[in-house]
Design an enzyme around this catalytic site. Structure first.
Site, PDB file in Angstrom:
ATOM      1  N   LYS A   1       0.835  -1.205   0.000  1.00  0.00           N
ATOM      2  CA  LYS A   1       0.000   0.000   0.000  1.00  0.00           C
ATOM      3  C   LYS A   1       0.872   1.258   0.000  1.00  0.00           C
ATOM      4  CE  LYS A   1      -1.861   1.711   4.018  1.00  0.00           C
ATOM      5  NZ  LYS A   1      -1.463   3.114   4.139  1.00  0.00           N
ATOM      6  N   ASN A   2       1.865   1.272   0.897  1.00  0.00           N
ATOM      7  CA  ASN A   2       2.642   2.499   1.063  1.00  0.00           C
ATOM      8  C   ASN A   2       3.568   2.771  -0.110  1.00  0.00           C
ATOM      9  OD1 ASN A   2       1.314   2.895   3.420  1.00  0.00           O
ATOM     10  ND2 ASN A   2       3.062   2.466   4.771  1.00  0.00           N
TER      11      ASN A   2
ATOM     12  N   ARG B   1      -4.414   9.949   4.419  1.00  0.00           N
ATOM     13  CA  ARG B   1      -3.239  10.769   4.652  1.00  0.00           C
ATOM     14  C   ARG B   1      -2.252  10.792   3.472  1.00  0.00           C
ATOM     15  NH1 ARG B   1       0.103  14.322   7.583  1.00  0.00           N
ATOM     16  NH2 ARG B   1       2.172  13.737   6.965  1.00  0.00           N
TER      17      ARG B   1
ATOM     18  N   ASP C   1      -5.067   8.401   9.606  1.00  0.00           N
ATOM     19  CA  ASP C   1      -5.266   7.528  10.757  1.00  0.00           C
ATOM     20  C   ASP C   1      -5.525   8.309  12.034  1.00  0.00           C
ATOM     21  OD1 ASP C   1      -5.044   5.049   9.528  1.00  0.00           O
ATOM     22  OD2 ASP C   1      -2.879   5.312   9.360  1.00  0.00           O
TER      23      ASP C   1
ATOM     24  N   ASP D   1       4.638   0.794  12.125  1.00  0.00           N
ATOM     25  CA  ASP D   1       3.452   0.049  11.669  1.00  0.00           C
ATOM     26  C   ASP D   1       3.421  -1.383  12.211  1.00  0.00           C
ATOM     27  OD1 ASP D   1       2.541   1.935   9.107  1.00  0.00           O
ATOM     28  OD2 ASP D   1       4.682   1.883   9.504  1.00  0.00           O
TER      29      ASP D   1
HETATM   30  C1  UD1 Z   1       4.464   6.848   6.283  1.00  0.00           C
HETATM   31  C2  UD1 Z   1       3.598   5.624   6.192  1.00  0.00           C
HETATM   32  C3  UD1 Z   1       3.172   5.163   7.573  1.00  0.00           C
HETATM   33  C4  UD1 Z   1       4.395   4.954   8.458  1.00  0.00           C
HETATM   34  C5  UD1 Z   1       5.257   6.227   8.463  1.00  0.00           C
HETATM   35  C6  UD1 Z   1       6.556   6.058   9.218  1.00  0.00           C
HETATM   36  C7  UD1 Z   1       2.447   5.908   4.095  1.00  0.00           C
HETATM   37  C8  UD1 Z   1       1.164   6.125   3.390  1.00  0.00           C
HETATM   38  N1  UD1 Z   1       2.412   5.939   5.428  1.00  0.00           N
HETATM   39  O1  UD1 Z   1       3.671   7.912   6.838  1.00  0.00           O
HETATM   40  O2  UD1 Z   1       2.463   3.939   7.455  1.00  0.00           O
HETATM   41  O3  UD1 Z   1       3.977   4.690   9.764  1.00  0.00           O
HETATM   42  O4  UD1 Z   1       5.591   6.593   7.106  1.00  0.00           O
HETATM   43  O5  UD1 Z   1       7.293   5.009   8.710  1.00  0.00           O
HETATM   44  O6  UD1 Z   1       3.467   5.661   3.474  1.00  0.00           O
HETATM   45  N2  UD1 Z   1       6.466  14.691  10.636  1.00  0.00           N
HETATM   46  C9  UD1 Z   1       6.550  16.023  10.960  1.00  0.00           C
HETATM   47  N3  UD1 Z   1       6.459  16.936   9.946  1.00  0.00           N
HETATM   48  C10 UD1 Z   1       6.318  16.585   8.642  1.00  0.00           C
HETATM   49  C11 UD1 Z   1       6.235  15.206   8.324  1.00  0.00           C
HETATM   50  C12 UD1 Z   1       6.316  14.280   9.337  1.00  0.00           C
HETATM   51  O7  UD1 Z   1       6.682  16.376  12.120  1.00  0.00           O
HETATM   52  O8  UD1 Z   1       6.271  17.472   7.776  1.00  0.00           O
HETATM   53  C13 UD1 Z   1       6.572  13.681  11.709  1.00  0.00           C
HETATM   54  C14 UD1 Z   1       5.295  12.860  11.875  1.00  0.00           C
HETATM   55  O9  UD1 Z   1       4.346  13.511  12.676  1.00  0.00           O
HETATM   56  C15 UD1 Z   1       5.824  11.601  12.503  1.00  0.00           C
HETATM   57  C16 UD1 Z   1       7.202  11.430  11.843  1.00  0.00           C
HETATM   58  O10 UD1 Z   1       7.548  12.716  11.350  1.00  0.00           O
HETATM   59  O11 UD1 Z   1       6.002  11.801  13.884  1.00  0.00           O
HETATM   60  C17 UD1 Z   1       7.230  10.413  10.719  1.00  0.00           C
HETATM   61  O12 UD1 Z   1       6.287  10.767   9.743  1.00  0.00           O
HETATM   62  P1  UD1 Z   1       6.456  10.359   8.218  1.00  0.00           P
HETATM   63  O13 UD1 Z   1       7.677   9.518   8.045  1.00  0.00           O
HETATM   64  O14 UD1 Z   1       6.328  11.579   7.390  1.00  0.00           O
HETATM   65  O15 UD1 Z   1       5.187   9.428   7.991  1.00  0.00           O
HETATM   66  P2  UD1 Z   1       4.185   9.417   6.784  1.00  0.00           P
HETATM   67  O16 UD1 Z   1       4.894   9.643   5.491  1.00  0.00           O
HETATM   68  O17 UD1 Z   1       3.029  10.268   7.116  1.00  0.00           O
END
Ligand code: UD1
Length: 431
Positions: A28-29, A101, A125, A316
């Site tokens: 999915k991701n 998301r 989520d 995850d």
């Molecule tokens: C993706 C995955 C999710 C997984 C996560 C971490 C998808 C669709 N989802 O989510 O399943 O759990 O990676 O491996 O691929 N953050 C900030 N600012 C930002 C961006 C992120 O503070 O601009 C923080 C987030 O709140 C979180 C951390 O960074 O605490 C990691 O987030 P991120 O790696 O960006 O996760 P996603 O891409 O949303």
């Protein structure tokens, strides 16, 4: 007046050990980002090994809203065809975006292609805030003007310019957005402290086959040689990597129920640290050419574990680890380092008799011999799957409501577990 459908349920009864082969679907991701990347260039794309899950349908809806044609192949169930027109409308509307998301990753490619993009702030989520500040800052550093106004991210640029972006945290989504924007920037972009997840490697491979020049794929320093426009990119075909989180779910189910299972298609090299943890708990895992063979001969031992960006143990996987620890022998401490609020399913596990104490981002899990089946609620995809796993180790039936969340990330969780001999079925709550 329309009648609301009854909430979906998964009903799990514990029992026999699992046995047999289960095939893992595409990730999915990964596929959601590959679908977003098609917006970079006009043409016909064919994606294979695509899971038939709700989030893929939502991304298809989003691509249609910007002007693309998206349809499943009539002969190959896991093949998706995407036709991207010469002109797209770079607006991702709220009514679609708020439902998942990952939709935020259309920002980079739309900006790269059109010089402008409006993306409603994403939903997703139910485990705490998910900011986009790193996406915004990174795109700004590449020469875009980005503002968050009226619930939208609005980005504009005359010309993206290559530069060095250092991420303060290896965010998966920010790395992906910057990567896709950088292919159209003028000059070289270096993304430092980039996320290294296998899904990002997959995206790099896809972009390379579209004609992008990227080095460092799979490392924390990505270098992209942009040509100042997306004109030179072309449509490509691609096979999606297997879903390591779905694979982890089946390994966890085996850990709780015991038995022997071949998880076909799973990549051991994508899940090495998780497999090491499972081995420490007493499972026997062997990486084979086309999957992971796993044996769970006895009650598991407890371990401590911290979630970290790849190659660390993924956040995850954590709900499954907690579900496994709930009936393991001893005490395990699980520390969450990515999403602090990701412990809501713990209350549900407690309803099943689990002995879990949470303090800030730690969970202390004292394994009990047996959980007791209970009515519980799935707050998100992984919580739903973890409660299903936990139900395999419980006395009496576990009835999981709001199980529709599970379909966002699993093609056929219940059918797959059933095929391994688990006593699991779907149902509907009476209204
Ligand atoms: C993706 C995955 C999710 C997984 C996560 C971490 C998808 C669709 N989802 O989510 O399943 O759990 O990676 O491996 O691929 N953050 C900030 N600012 C930002 C961006 C992120 O503070 O601009 C923080 C987030 O709140 C979180 C951390 O960074 O605490 C990691 O987030 P991120 O790696 O960006 O996760 P996603 O891409 O949303």
């Amino acid at each position: 007046m329309a009648v609301e459908p009854a909430p979906e349920q998964i009903i799990v009864s514990s029992g026999s050990p699992l046995e047999g082969t289960v095939r893992v679907t595409g990730a999915k991701n990964s596929v959601l980002k590959l679908m977003a990347a098609t917006l970079l260039a006009e043409g016909s794309y064919r994606l294979s090994n695509v899971p038939r899950i709700v989030d893929v349908n939502l991304m298809a809806e989003l691509l249609r809203a910007v002007g693309c044609r998206v349809q499943w192949d009539t002969n190959h169930t896991a093949e998706l065809h995407i036709d991207v027109p010469a002109e797209i409308t770079p607006v991702a509307p709220y009514n679609i975006v708020e439902r998942f998301r990952a939709s935020v990753v259309v920002l980079g490619p739309m900006l790269a292609r059109c010089g402008e993009a409006t993306v409603a702030l994403p939903g997703g989520d139910d485990f705490g805030p998910r900011p986009v500040d790193m996406h915004v800052r990174g795109l700004t550093e590449l020469g875009a003007q980005v503002e968050v106004v009226h619930g939208n991210i609005e980005a504009f640029t005359e010309q993206l310019l290559g530069g060095r972006v250092v991420l303060e945290f290896p965010s998966v989504g920010a790395t992906e957005n910057l990567l896709m924007a950088a292919v159209a920037a003028k000059g070289i972009t270096v993304i430092d402290n980039a996320a290294r997840e296998p899904e990002i490697f997959d995206l790099c491979c896809f972009l390379q086959s579209m004609g992008a020049v990227i080095s460092g794929a799979g490392t924390s320093t990505l270098m992209i040689e942009g040509a100042g426009t997306t004109q030179w990119l072309q449509a490509a075909d691609h096979t999606v990597i297997p879903d390591r989180i779905v694979a982890a779910t089946y390994l966890a189910a085996l850990g709780v129920a015991s038995g022997e299972v071949f998880v076909e298609g799973a990549r051991y090299d994508h899940m090495e640290l998780l497999c090491a943890k499972l081995a420490e708990m007493g499972m026997i895992l062997t990486g084979e050419a086309d999957g992971i063979r796993a044996i769970s001969p006895r009650r598991l031992d407890s371990v401590d574990c911290s979630t970290l960006p790849y190659p660390g143990v993924a956040t995850d996987y954590k709900p499954f680890l907690v579900a496994m620890l709930a009936t393991a022998s001893g005490v395990g401490i699980v520390t969450e380092n990515l999403f602090p609020g990701r412990f809501r399913y713990v209350d549900e596990l407690r309803r099943m008799g689990a002995d879990i104490r949470t303090d800030a981002h730690h969970a202390v899990v004292r394994g009990v011999e047996r959980l007791s089946g209970a009515p519980v609620r799935a707050h998100d995809i992984r919580a739903g799957a973890a409660l299903t796993v936990a139900g395999l180790g419980a006395e009496g039936p576990t009835i999981i409501t709001d199980a529709h969340h599970v379909r966002r990330g699993y093609e056929n969780l219940v059918g797959d577990l059933e095929s391994l001999g688990a006593d699991v079925r779907t149902g509907q709550a009476s209204t």
